[in-house]
Scaffold this active site. Structure first.
Site: not given
Ligand code: MN
Length: 304
Positions: A215, A156, A189, A16, A250
């Protein structure tokens, strides 16, 4: 060299951009571009919270020169929430998503993901049926336009404090089925999944070939390996499904984040001083974790 092929991670690895503080120059992502390339990443994740603030024409050649491919991420604000029952608010959300799609294309990216289906923030009520219908309609049109320009759209899955609509992988799959577009994928994520899923590895396996982005993010958003996410289980699940898609690190630290992000993601603590070291360490953590998991999966297959 079959053994090498089995353990060599094929996944494009990303980081990121906000691991680095924007440097406030005419090319605010310079440090991120240099840092990501130096750490050996393939992808740089560009936040498009304000698409007009990203100077795509200037950034695209910087990314190309550094050998990085861009990935675009976005979470909608409450005043542009496509799941709102107020048509003006939902309309602003659709406008913002289409503006983000334009910048995605201008950057030469082929992925736009994030909290695109609602605001990215804490709701004080559950989603409404009418609001969900609005999301389905807007995302159907977004996916259609994205397909026309070769962009995959990722929904997401985030925790309960950051949306009321899609907190689990199963909910993302159900929403994607309802929208019915082939270029919609699930974006998981580990930070969010660690909060909401009964079993993170089972959630990864359940998404199977509809997982489009992962992620890798620690339970406290800090450096990988310094939290409570069960990464060996995550990497084993990815090895079991044969996932070859992108994996992005991330992480955020309060000192490096813009005020809007600090507020929306509740970044109250500093997790690192040196973003370059954190990025290098994250890439090593992911590649070594994947390699170990793939060797384990290969041994499992050999035993059967
Ligand atoms: Mn994320």
């Amino acid at each position: 060299m079959a053994a090498t092929e089995l353990t060599e991670p094929a996944n494009p690895l990303g980081v990121h951009a906000l691991v680095w503080r924007p440097d406030g120059t005419s090319s605010p992502w310079r440090r991120a571009v240099e840092g990501a390339a130096a750490a050996g990443f393939d992808l740089l994740e560009i936040p498009l919270r304000d698409p007009s603030a990203v100077a795509a024409a200037a950034l695209r050649p910087q990314l190309q020169a550094a050998g990085l491919r861009p990935v675009c991420l976005l979470g909608l604000p409450f005043d542009a929430d496509v799941s709102s029952t107020d048509p003006q608010v939902a309309g602003r959300g659709e406008h913002l998503l289409l503006a983000a799609l334009d910048v995605t294309v201008e950057l030469g990216a082929s992925y736009l993901g994030g909290v695109l289906y609602s605001a990215a923030g804490k709701y004080d009520r559950p989603p409404s049926a009418a609001g969900r219908r609005s999301t389905v309609e807007v995302l159907g049109r977004l996916a259609d336009k994205a397909a026309g320009v070769g962009v995959t759209v990722g929904l997401e899955v985030v925790n309960r404090y950051e949306t009321n609509l899609v907190n689990t992988a199963a909910q993302a799959l159900a929403l994607i089925d309802e929208i019915g577009a082939a270029n919609l994928v699930v974006h998981l994520d580990t930070y969010h999944a660690n909060i909401e899923e009964t079993d993170v590895a089972a959630a990864i396996r359940a998404t199977d070939d509809r997982l489009g982005y992962l992620h890798a993010s620690e339970s406290n958003r800090g450096p990988l390996g310094h939290g409570s996410v069960d990464f060996p289980a995550v990497f084993s699940a990815l090895a079991a499904t044969g996932y070859t898609g992108p994996i992005g690190f991330e992480g955020f630290t309060a000192a490096d984040a813009p005020p809007a992000l600090v507020a929306s993601m509740a970044l109250w603590r500093d997790h690192w001083d040196d973003p370059y070291a954190v990025a290098r360490s994250a890439r090593h953590f992911i590649t070594s974790g994947l390699a170990i998991a793939r060797r384990g999966a290969a041994r499992e297959r050999g035993r059967r």
